[in-house]
Design an enzyme around this catalytic site. Structure first.
Site, PDB file in Angstrom:
ATOM      1  N   LYS A  52       0.841  -1.192  -0.070  1.00 13.29           N
ATOM      2  CA  LYS A  52      -0.068  -0.006   0.307  1.00 13.29           C
ATOM      3  C   LYS A  52       0.828   1.157   0.058  1.00 13.29           C
ATOM      4  O   LYS A  52       0.568   2.066  -0.843  1.00 13.29           O
ATOM      5  CB  LYS A  52      -1.087   0.055   1.118  1.00 13.29           C
ATOM      6  N   GLN A  96      -4.536  -1.914   9.625  1.00 14.40           N
ATOM      7  CA  GLN A  96      -4.463  -3.252   8.897  1.00 14.40           C
ATOM      8  C   GLN A  96      -5.144  -4.445   9.909  1.00 14.40           C
ATOM      9  O   GLN A  96      -4.818  -4.565  11.179  1.00 14.40           O
ATOM     10  CB  GLN A  96      -3.101  -3.421   8.645  1.00 14.40           C
ATOM     11  N   ASP A 119     -11.246   2.308   4.007  1.00 18.07           N
ATOM     12  CA  ASP A 119     -11.522   0.950   4.104  1.00 18.07           C
ATOM     13  C   ASP A 119     -12.918   0.639   3.864  1.00 18.07           C
ATOM     14  O   ASP A 119     -13.489  -0.424   3.511  1.00 18.07           O
ATOM     15  CB  ASP A 119     -10.925   0.424   5.313  1.00 18.07           C
TER      16      ASP A 119
HETATM   17  N1  GUN Z   1      -6.912  -7.282   5.889  1.00 15.89           N
HETATM   18  C1  GUN Z   1      -7.262  -7.961   4.802  1.00 15.89           C
HETATM   19  N2  GUN Z   1      -7.754  -7.192   4.297  1.00 15.89           N
HETATM   20  C2  GUN Z   1      -7.673  -5.973   4.591  1.00 15.89           C
HETATM   21  C3  GUN Z   1      -8.368  -4.621   4.136  1.00 15.89           C
HETATM   22  O1  GUN Z   1      -8.861  -4.571   2.944  1.00 15.89           O
HETATM   23  N3  GUN Z   1      -8.186  -3.490   4.983  1.00 15.89           N
HETATM   24  C4  GUN Z   1      -7.427  -3.878   5.839  1.00 15.89           C
HETATM   25  N4  GUN Z   1      -7.252  -2.895   6.764  1.00 15.89           N
HETATM   26  N5  GUN Z   1      -7.100  -4.821   6.548  1.00 15.89           N
HETATM   27  C5  GUN Z   1      -7.133  -5.958   5.845  1.00 15.89           C
END
Ligand code: GUN
Length: 292
Positions: A52, A96, A119
């Protein structure tokens, strides 16, 4: 059979975002700024967050990675989120997942300012998604919509079967595919661990989305010839011959299913790359909404 190549579609989205960002900074304005919080050092989470951050840089966004130790308290994490909520130079916030077991995920998600919730996990944003109101679409479902759009996959009137009901993928995906949007208007069946006759239901799908996290689960007998197969799985499986000791396996048995599907996403190189594209789009959206 068409391969729905995430590399190509994600690059197209990123090029567009890069141009938009360049136009913003050319006016002397600051670029969008994403803050990512990583608690502990789960290997997969490390990889995702690093990706990211890298993709932000490639797009011309700023990003800040905040690390907290595995044993940090819930209070500490909530305080950090408050700080970011109040910082006018932060456009998007993501924590995350998964979090360590001693931290309540729902409390953390609810602490994020919905206007910075790139998100799209905050209950008020999920509610808006369900009602078809403007919101942040969770990155993976968003990425899948962008992929369907890029390859002009028709969805209207189709039967979509989603396997998996997680808050991150399956549930929002099922809602989006049934919504009155460009990549929606499907009739949707949502399958999960208590579904009876799952194989037969899957085999009726025009569009099959596998998001259950079981490597190789979808076999050829579960797929209608010509169906569009979207593989969301990204499980690490041990592989002594791989440099890292593991490789990434999808929820679909690609060798079998690609022989009968009309279109299929590869793993890696499919949905995973689109997830990042979705997140970046949400970050620019937050910037434009919050800073005008
Ligand atoms: N863990 C697995 N997929 C995601 C996501 O799209 N965002 C976040 N923050 N954590 C994740």
């Amino acid at each position: 059979m068409m391969v729905l190549d995430g590399k190509i579609a994600a690059q197209a989205v990123k090029n567009q975002l890069q141009e938009q960002t360049a136009a913003i900074t050319a006016q002397g304005k600051p670029s969008p700024h994403l803050a990512a919080i990583l608690v502990g050092n789960n290997g997969a989470s490390e990889t995702y967050v690093a990706s990211k951050v890298k993709n932000c840089a490639e797009t011309g966004f700023r990003s800040t990675l905040l690390r907290l130790p595995q044993d940090c308290s819930e209070t500490e994490l909530l305080a950090k989120i408050q700080e970011l909520n109040q910082d006018p130079d932060i456009d998007g916030i993501l924590v995350q997942l998964p979090l360590p077991a001693h931290i309540a995920e729902n409390k953390v998600i609810e602490a994020i300012d919905p206007r910075k919730d790139v998100d799209g996990f905050h209950p008020s944003n999920v509610g808006r998604l369900v009602q078809g109101l403007p919101t942040f679409i969770p990155a993976t479902p968003y990425g899948i919509l962008l992929l369907l759009d890029h390859f002009q996959v028709p969805t209207k009137g189709k039967h979509a079967v989603v396997i998996g009901r997680s808050n991150i993928v399956g549930r929002p995906m099922s809602i989006l595919l049934s919504s009155a949007i460009a990549q929606g208007n499907c009739t949707v069946t949502l399958c999960h661990s208590h579904t009876q006759n799952l194989k037969a239901l899957a085999a009726e799908a025009d569009i099959l989305v596998a998001a259950l996290g079981r490597p190789g689960y979808v076999t050829a007998d579960m797929v209608k010839p010509g169906a569009v197969v979207i593989d969301v799985g990204i499980t690490r499986v041990e592989d002594a011959t791989a440099a890292k000791g593991f490789r990434i396996k999808g929820d679909v048995d690609y060798a079998q299913v690609s022989a009968i599907a009309g279109a299929i996403t590869p793993v890696p190189g499919g949905v995973g790359l689109m997830t990042i594209a979705g997140l970046l789009k949400n970050t620019l959206q937050a910037y434009l909404q919050n800073r005008g």
